[in-house]
Scaffold this motif. Structure first.
Motif, PDB file in Angstrom:
ATOM      1  N   ILE A   1     -19.468  35.452  91.423  1.00 21.33           N
ATOM      2  CA  ILE A   1     -20.424  34.941  90.433  1.00 21.33           C
ATOM      3  C   ILE A   1     -20.650  33.442  90.668  1.00 21.33           C
ATOM      4  CG2 ILE A   1     -20.829  34.530  87.948  1.00 21.33           C
ATOM      5  CD1 ILE A   1     -21.098  37.487  88.752  1.00 21.33           C
TER       6      ILE A   1
ATOM      7  N   LEU B   1     -23.870  37.699  81.276  1.00 26.11           N
ATOM      8  CA  LEU B   1     -24.678  38.264  82.365  1.00 26.11           C
ATOM      9  C   LEU B   1     -24.573  39.780  82.267  1.00 26.11           C
ATOM     10  CD1 LEU B   1     -23.447  35.800  85.127  1.00 26.11           C
ATOM     11  CD2 LEU B   1     -25.593  35.675  83.824  1.00 26.11           C
TER      12      LEU B   1
ATOM     13  N   THR C   1     -19.473  37.191  82.804  1.00 30.80           N
ATOM     14  CA  THR C   1     -19.967  38.360  83.537  1.00 30.80           C
ATOM     15  C   THR C   1     -19.253  39.620  83.097  1.00 30.80           C
ATOM     16  OG1 THR C   1     -20.113  39.425  85.697  1.00 30.80           O
ATOM     17  CG2 THR C   1     -18.354  37.814  85.435  1.00 30.80           C
TER      18      THR C   1
ATOM     19  N   MET D   1     -27.275  41.062  90.362  1.00 28.84           N
ATOM     20  CA  MET D   1     -26.750  39.771  89.910  1.00 28.84           C
ATOM     21  C   MET D   1     -27.201  38.598  90.798  1.00 28.84           C
ATOM     22  SD  MET D   1     -24.913  38.625  87.428  1.00 28.84           S
ATOM     23  CE  MET D   1     -23.768  39.835  86.806  1.00 28.84           C
TER      24      MET D   1
END
Ligand SMILES: NC(=O)c1ccc[n+]([C@@H]2O[C@H](COP(=O)([O-])OP(=O)(O)OC[C@H]3O[C@@H](n4cnc5c(N)ncnc54)[C@H](OP(=O)(O)O)[C@@H]3O)[C@@H](O)[C@H]2O)c1
Length: 261
Positions: free
Chosen positions: A98, A61, A88, A68
């Motif tokens: 997340i 990511l 991430t 996000m």
């Protein structure tokens, strides 16, 4: 497909270049299509975000922290169904955040890399949630072996790790530029001044790592009594060099903490 990158700008792109030395079984995506050229250069695939979510086993990511949540929201159904490993790199965001943005219990590996991973000289700290298996982690570390130093760090310290090595290249570039400008003032041509400054930073860093000596002791070995180097050190001290470097790390750390709120 083994890996995907959702967001492939400065940091994602650098990681993609490091990963490509081990495997090109991956695809990247971005918002504008700028990464299409990068995909051709690497070479690797270019897919859409939903395609990456649907096809890749491990997903980097690489979007900005404040984006996000919105990037993951439309992918929630497919993530819940497939449970790929999410990797991430977002400053300040925790594995738990997340997981919440993904909307399901999902393995999350949090890394804090820096852009020199692109030339195999990066520093990447990592930590993970309890759904990441040892095998997933071992395989990831193996695939990233050409990125530079990979080091486990407790999640509570990730913001601090980010403040020294994630952001650190920017401070060092400033130092290199300033040293070269000083040399330019003394008459050295700009290209040579930059090369000397950059190579000196590399050499000094290698000395710290290779000798294990404290940087203060290494500094003393360069400074002769009454010599010119100690005059330079005095000038740095007079201008608060060490305090400025400390404050830079602490300010970055504090900002990382804000990004996670
Ligand atoms: N830069 C560093 O040195 C560094 C170091 C450590 C960690 N990080 C972390 O790395 C992350 C990325 O930072 P960066 O500096 O690489 O930022 P960046 O250069 O701006 O890259 C962000 C990427 O995300 C893409 N993106 C934005 N919205 C998207 C969407 N809706 N769907 C798919 N892709 C989307 C962008 O595409 P477009 O270009 O097309 O908009 C771009 O490829 C951040 O979370 C940051 O905290 C950065």
């Amino acid at each position: 497909m083994k890996y995907g990158f959702i967001g492939c700008g400065n940091m994602g792109g650098a990681l993609a270049k490091a990963l490509a030395k081990a495997t090109t079984d991956f695809a990247i995506t971005d918002r504008s299509g700028k990464a299409i050229a990068l995909a051709a250069e690497i070479p690797c695939g270019y897919l859409s975000s939903p395609e990456i979510a649907a096809q890749c086993e491990r997903i980097f990511l690489g979007v900005k922290p404040h984006m996000m949540k919105d990037v993951l929201a439309p992918l929630q159904p497919i993530l819940a169904q497939r449970k790929p490993l999410l990797i991430t790199m977002a400053a300040g965001l925790t594995t738990q955040q997340i997981r919440e943005f993904a909307g399901c219990d999902i393995p999350v590996l949090r890394i804090m890399p820096n852009t020199p991973v692109a030339v195999g000289k990066g520093v990447t700290q990592y930590c993970c949630n309890d759904l990441v298996t040892e095998e997933m982690l071992r395989d990831f570390l193996h695939d990233m072996r050409f990125s530079g130093l990979l080091d486990p760090l407790e999640e509570r310290l990730m913001d601090a790790g980010s403040a020294i090595s994630g952001s650190g290249p920017a401070y060092v570039y400033l130092l290199i530029e300033a040293l070269a400008d000083g040399a330019l003032t003394c008459g050295i041509p700009r290209a040579k001044a930059l090369e000397y400054a950059a190579a000196t930073v590399i050499g000094a860093g290698e000395m710290v790592l290779a000798t294990g000596q404290h940087p203060g002791a290494l500094k003393d070995a360069v400074c002769s009594p009454g010599g010119s180097t100690i005059s330079g050190i005095r000038a740095l001290e007079n201008h608060g060099f060490r305090a400025a470097a400390m404050e830079a790390v602490i300010a970055t750390y504090n900002r990382n903490k804000e990004l996670g709120k």
